[in-house]
Design a protein around this motif. Sequence first.
Motif, mmCIF file in Angstrom:
data_model
loop_
_atom_site.group_PDB
_atom_site.id
_atom_site.type_symbol
_atom_site.label_atom_id
_atom_site.label_comp_id
_atom_site.label_asym_id
_atom_site.label_seq_id
_atom_site.Cartn_x
_atom_site.Cartn_y
_atom_site.Cartn_z
ATOM 1 N N GLU A 14 -3.648 -3.400 -8.003
ATOM 2 C CA GLU A 14 -3.975 -4.398 -6.744
ATOM 3 C C GLU A 14 -5.471 -4.482 -6.422
ATOM 4 O O GLU A 14 -6.106 -5.723 -6.158
ATOM 5 C CB GLU A 14 -3.483 -3.665 -5.496
ATOM 6 C CG GLU A 14 -1.814 -4.123 -5.351
ATOM 7 C CD GLU A 14 -1.489 -5.726 -5.301
ATOM 8 O OE1 GLU A 14 -2.313 -6.263 -4.892
ATOM 9 O OE2 GLU A 14 -0.601 -5.602 -6.101
ATOM 10 N N LYS A 48 11.070 -1.031 -7.234
ATOM 11 C CA LYS A 48 10.179 -0.554 -8.137
ATOM 12 C C LYS A 48 10.164 -1.499 -9.328
ATOM 13 O O LYS A 48 9.225 -1.853 -10.050
ATOM 14 C CB LYS A 48 10.449 0.632 -8.767
ATOM 15 C CG LYS A 48 10.106 1.827 -7.430
ATOM 16 C CD LYS A 48 10.335 3.257 -8.050
ATOM 17 C CE LYS A 48 10.045 4.237 -7.217
ATOM 18 N NZ LYS A 48 10.383 5.682 -7.454
ATOM 19 N N VAL A 94 3.302 -6.776 -11.820
ATOM 20 C CA VAL A 94 2.115 -6.446 -12.546
ATOM 21 C C VAL A 94 2.023 -6.567 -14.086
ATOM 22 O O VAL A 94 1.054 -7.441 -14.460
ATOM 23 C CB VAL A 94 2.194 -4.706 -12.748
ATOM 24 C CG1 VAL A 94 0.913 -4.081 -13.752
ATOM 25 C CG2 VAL A 94 2.014 -3.984 -11.393
ATOM 26 N N HIS A 147 -1.098 5.962 -1.400
ATOM 27 C CA HIS A 147 -1.601 4.736 -2.172
ATOM 28 C C HIS A 147 -2.685 3.794 -1.535
ATOM 29 O O HIS A 147 -3.556 3.385 -2.284
ATOM 30 C CB HIS A 147 -0.367 3.598 -2.349
ATOM 31 C CG HIS A 147 0.832 4.098 -3.146
ATOM 32 N ND1 HIS A 147 0.851 4.275 -4.709
ATOM 33 C CD2 HIS A 147 1.850 4.423 -2.841
ATOM 34 C CE1 HIS A 147 1.933 4.498 -4.954
ATOM 35 N NE2 HIS A 147 2.757 4.861 -4.095
ATOM 36 N N ALA A 155 8.180 -4.820 -8.581
ATOM 37 C CA ALA A 155 6.601 -4.176 -8.519
ATOM 38 C C ALA A 155 6.127 -4.335 -9.974
ATOM 39 O O ALA A 155 5.046 -4.844 -10.333
ATOM 40 C CB ALA A 155 6.433 -3.065 -7.991
ATOM 41 N N ASN A 203 1.027 6.294 -12.254
ATOM 42 C CA ASN A 203 1.420 5.216 -11.164
ATOM 43 C C ASN A 203 0.327 4.257 -10.991
ATOM 44 O O ASN A 203 -0.952 4.668 -10.922
ATOM 45 C CB ASN A 203 1.418 5.866 -9.927
ATOM 46 C CG ASN A 203 2.041 5.270 -8.687
ATOM 47 O OD1 ASN A 203 1.428 4.216 -8.374
ATOM 48 N ND2 ASN A 203 3.295 5.552 -8.273
ATOM 49 N N TYR A 212 0.169 1.267 -9.258
ATOM 50 C CA TYR A 212 0.271 -0.040 -8.273
ATOM 51 C C TYR A 212 -1.175 -0.203 -7.386
ATOM 52 O O TYR A 212 -1.634 -1.257 -7.293
ATOM 53 C CB TYR A 212 1.292 0.339 -7.107
ATOM 54 C CG TYR A 212 2.743 0.513 -7.489
ATOM 55 C CD1 TYR A 212 3.217 -0.539 -8.467
ATOM 56 C CD2 TYR A 212 3.298 1.719 -7.802
ATOM 57 C CE1 TYR A 212 4.275 -0.436 -8.991
ATOM 58 C CE2 TYR A 212 4.582 1.763 -8.244
ATOM 59 C CZ TYR A 212 5.232 0.718 -9.079
ATOM 60 O OH TYR A 212 6.493 0.924 -9.559
#
Length: 231
Positions: free
Chosen positions: A96, A125, A132, A66, A128, A90, A92
């Motif tokens: 960010e 998860k 978002v 990541h 997280a 995915n 993440y």
Amino acid sequence: VWSSYVARPVGGQERIAHELALQLHKRGHHVVLVGAYDNVDELRRKIPPEMPYYFFDLHARKIKPHLAAARLLGRLLDEYQIEVLSAHGNIYAPFEVCRLRKIPFIWTIHGTSGRAPKGVIERLKSAAVLRVLASPLTQVAAISQANARTIQHMHPKLDPRRIHVIHNGTTDEAALADLPLPAPGPPWRLGFVGRLVPLKRPLDLVALARVLDGVLDFSVHVFGDGPLLDP
């Protein structure tokens, strides 16, 4: 346009992200595509040489890189002065880097489960994901009305005005469109649309059809491609 997963058999996520980038480029927008499209020759060949493309395979190793993804995406956002990021898979790292730069973030959700998270990892998860979705920078693109309803059910605090529906295509769109519209009552119509891989469990439909055979008046329709298509 970011797609975290590109592999054979090619599914909807990879194709939609790829086609989105190509169509935006065709319409004169400045597009940068990031993903592992070198893994699939048929899609890699369609990327025009004048459109910036960067290979990155988030799933090449068991532990997903990541931080490396975030460094690459951050550099590209700054270098190309990216104004909107469309993320598939995915999300993440791309979220960010968008959050830090206050860049609009469009998350296309290709599938979701209606069940509550179980265990510590799933709860982390889920937290997280909530982070978002809570961001005012985030807009959600669902691939069907059913998908949009599930997202709203799982996240009731999400403003429905931030959920948009962009229907995914399929390899057999003409045959699917030729089916008559469903009507109440028999004959019932059972169907599966998606990648024919064990993870999506299309054979469950076949097993159900065998149980119902002789009990109900029904037909079965399967649309998709993948290893389970082979006899």
